[in-house]
Design a protein around this motif. Sequence first.
Motif, PDB file in Angstrom:
ATOM      1  N   GLU A 270     -24.059   3.122  25.176  1.00 35.97           N
ATOM      2  CA  GLU A 270     -23.238   2.253  24.251  1.00 35.97           C
ATOM      3  C   GLU A 270     -23.387   0.833  25.494  1.00 35.97           C
ATOM      4  O   GLU A 270     -23.621  -0.188  24.940  1.00 35.97           O
ATOM      5  N   GLU A 271     -23.163   1.162  26.647  1.00 31.32           N
ATOM      6  CA  GLU A 271     -22.966  -0.122  27.615  1.00 31.32           C
ATOM      7  C   GLU A 271     -24.381  -0.771  27.775  1.00 31.32           C
ATOM      8  O   GLU A 271     -24.261  -1.697  27.858  1.00 31.32           O
ATOM      9  N   VAL A 272     -25.461  -0.039  27.923  1.00 36.03           N
ATOM     10  CA  VAL A 272     -26.859  -0.718  28.112  1.00 36.03           C
ATOM     11  C   VAL A 272     -26.870  -1.628  26.808  1.00 36.03           C
ATOM     12  O   VAL A 272     -27.194  -2.365  27.077  1.00 36.03           O
ATOM     13  N   ARG A 273     -26.541  -0.816  25.761  1.00 41.52           N
ATOM     14  CA  ARG A 273     -26.765  -1.994  24.484  1.00 41.52           C
ATOM     15  C   ARG A 273     -26.092  -2.996  24.626  1.00 41.52           C
ATOM     16  O   ARG A 273     -26.327  -4.172  24.223  1.00 41.52           O
ATOM     17  N   ASN A 274     -24.694  -2.980  25.029  1.00 43.06           N
ATOM     18  CA  ASN A 274     -23.756  -4.134  25.153  1.00 43.06           C
ATOM     19  C   ASN A 274     -24.367  -5.107  26.132  1.00 43.06           C
ATOM     20  O   ASN A 274     -24.180  -6.207  25.704  1.00 43.06           O
TER      21      ASN A 274
END
Length: 386
Positions: A270-274
């Motif tokens: 999720e953090e990579v996507r963000n």
Amino acid sequence: MNSRSKQNEALPPDIAVDQNGDLATRIHPEPPHPYRSAFARDGARILHARAFRRLAGKTQVFSRLARNLPGDHSRSRLTHTLEVAQISRTLAAALGLNRELAEALALAHDIGHPPFGHAGEKALDTALRQHGLGFDHNLHALRIVTWFEERYPAWRGLNLTLAVREGIVKHSRDYSSATHPELAPYFLDLRPPLEAQMIDLADEIAYLTADFDDGLDSGILTVQGVCQHVPLFRRFYDEVTAQYPHALSKQAIYETLNRMLNALVTDLIEEVRNRVAAIGATTLDDIRRAPNRIAALSPAMEAERAAAKSYLYTHFYNSPGMEEEHERAAQVVQGLFAALMADPTLLPADHQSQIPSEGLARTVADYIAGMTDSYIEQLWLRHCQS
């Protein structure tokens, strides 16, 4: 968009490394394989390498020679590597990255480690510092795959793709062209692709959860102590014991660690996507030119990870019994290094032939770095204790 489809959302496709692009090229050109990609072939070459097999005899946390080894179930450097590969495949699949490249990089990420884990690496680096040199397992891994492996009659090394060689060098740290001009082919002024960046976090997640498993299994750590000081563990342990009040203690621990691992992996995805969305990245070049590495945990999860790792350092890695292992590792590595420096004829002929080009100290370090725990112990007893 519902939460399930959000979880399966891939990154823009041009962020992934192209199977047929420039990063799939090799130093020595080869015709394409009829049914395997270049990166799949790289993974196979690493898997079949002698240096990869030797990881089975190298320390992850517990030395294979520890007198009080808690059993046959603690991780070796090889089993750790396989766990990192599994996590890396999952991450790459979830984000739409190149899974075969991610797996090849995971298989290679620890191939340059010397015997006795980080204690052995520190001891070897200390020995080399006295000769104006140093030891870096990433750079040693590059030497392994470009030179030391001898499997093909047409060239030295494994002839891996540029993407895998770059990832071996840069997956966990950046290098300066001023201090490492020999690494110029690996785009030192650019970030590595996400497939490479993810390996460092997959490594962190794998050994964080595995080391709690091995530490608890050994009895060095206790569930009560971990719950008291590691909120990430306690949160899931409380969930598990409430859900399964009659579970065996080891089952509750395994389930807790499974949930920890899943939470860390999910947060990373999720953090990579963000972060990709925050900089508007749509291509690999955008990732390479980002002001910071994209692969990271969220600030809240990173704080929990750091607290858990700090606890492991204090109560496991540097516990009294483990300190004795570290001291023995330093004694064996540095003792054998000194013996070989004093009498280079003890080196095998193929290593002696490297002395004119590599220098004696580097040649001795290369020889020691390739050893398993048991082999270096045998040589140390033969040459230093007779």
